[in-house]
Design a protein around this motif. Structure first.
Motif, mmCIF file in Angstrom:
data_model
loop_
_atom_site.group_PDB
_atom_site.id
_atom_site.type_symbol
_atom_site.label_atom_id
_atom_site.label_comp_id
_atom_site.label_asym_id
_atom_site.label_seq_id
_atom_site.Cartn_x
_atom_site.Cartn_y
_atom_site.Cartn_z
ATOM 1 N N UNK A 84 -60.698 43.590 -6.081
ATOM 2 C CA UNK A 84 -61.733 44.621 -6.187
ATOM 3 C C UNK A 84 -61.213 46.001 -5.795
ATOM 4 N N UNK A 85 -60.368 46.075 -4.764
ATOM 5 C CA UNK A 85 -59.859 47.358 -4.286
ATOM 6 C C UNK A 85 -58.342 47.256 -4.134
ATOM 7 N N UNK A 86 -57.611 47.832 -5.072
ATOM 8 C CA UNK A 86 -56.149 47.760 -5.033
ATOM 9 C C UNK A 86 -55.543 49.037 -4.460
ATOM 10 N N UNK A 87 -56.321 49.812 -3.711
ATOM 11 C CA UNK A 87 -55.800 51.064 -3.155
ATOM 12 C C UNK A 87 -54.836 50.811 -2.002
ATOM 13 N N UNK A 88 -54.889 49.653 -1.391
ATOM 14 C CA UNK A 88 -53.979 49.287 -0.315
ATOM 15 C C UNK A 88 -53.319 47.955 -0.682
ATOM 16 N N UNK A 89 -52.036 47.869 -0.390
ATOM 17 C CA UNK A 89 -51.288 46.653 -0.720
ATOM 18 C C UNK A 89 -50.485 46.204 0.499
ATOM 19 N N UNK A 90 -50.075 44.957 0.481
ATOM 20 C CA UNK A 90 -49.218 44.425 1.531
ATOM 21 C C UNK A 90 -47.786 44.417 1.012
ATOM 22 N N UNK A 91 -46.884 44.970 1.815
ATOM 23 C CA UNK A 91 -45.482 45.078 1.423
ATOM 24 C C UNK A 91 -44.637 44.279 2.413
ATOM 25 N N UNK A 96 -40.111 38.138 7.172
ATOM 26 C CA UNK A 96 -41.372 37.458 6.928
ATOM 27 C C UNK A 96 -42.606 38.264 7.299
ATOM 28 N N UNK A 97 -42.447 39.537 7.632
ATOM 29 C CA UNK A 97 -43.580 40.373 8.005
ATOM 30 C C UNK A 97 -44.040 41.221 6.826
ATOM 31 N N UNK A 98 -45.350 41.384 6.725
ATOM 32 C CA UNK A 98 -45.964 42.203 5.689
ATOM 33 C C UNK A 98 -46.790 43.290 6.375
ATOM 34 N N UNK A 99 -46.783 44.488 5.792
ATOM 35 C CA UNK A 99 -47.541 45.606 6.339
ATOM 36 C C UNK A 99 -48.459 46.142 5.248
#
Length: 159
Positions: A84-91, A96-99
């Motif tokens: 629904x909201x792709x303005x923020x993503x996990x990188x 093994x960490x995602x931000x």
């Protein structure tokens, strides 16, 4: 009666040749293979980050917050997903960490990360060149030990 000195010298040379050949095959070639495999892994990471960069840029150009995509569940089993909201993503930032990041933050991170990884691949390439030079040097030493003639030049004269 002791064997002639010439026979002893030939036996010593033969032993040295075997030792050098083992060193090349068991140490140098193995090290070279490890460095090249490590470099390939880093190239794969760079490729993934660049693919993510292209995806983010496509999202920015589309200017739509809704996104439909296929998600790999594992073993190449895909399911359709709707965001629904792709303005923020996990990188994935490593280990093994995602931000969670905005598109602009992610693009800046990707640029820094790819430049860092590129520098690392350059160092691995230099390391592989050093190992190849060591292999060549040992092979040249073997050629001298065995009294073989120099191989023909692999380069051609221009004129």
């Amino acid at each position: 009666m002791s064997p002639p000195a010439d026979a002893n010298a030939n036996a010593n040379v033969g032993q040295k040749v075997v030792q050098y050949e083992n060193f090349i095959n068991e140490v140098l070639k193995r090290d070279l293979q490890k460095v090249l495999e490590q470099r390939d892994v880093v190239y794969e990471k760079i490729s993934q980050y660049l693919q993510l960069k292209n995806t983010i840029q496509s999202l920015q150009e589309a200017e739509s917050l809704r996104l439909k995509t296929d998600v790999d569940l594992g073993c190449n089993f895909y399911v359709q997903a709707e965001v629904d909201d792709s303005s923020r993503i996990f990188v994935a930032v490593g280990f093994g960490f995602f931000v969670e990041m905005t598109h602009d933050e992610a693009l800046r991170f990707i640029d820094k990360k790819t430049s860092q990884l590129t520098a690392f691949t350059e160092q691995l390439t230099k390391d592989s060149a050093k190992i190849k030079a060591n292999i060549r040097m040992v092979l040249e030493g073997l050629r001298e030990l065995q009294g073989l003639s120099e191989p023909e030049s692999r380069t051609r004269d221009i004129f």
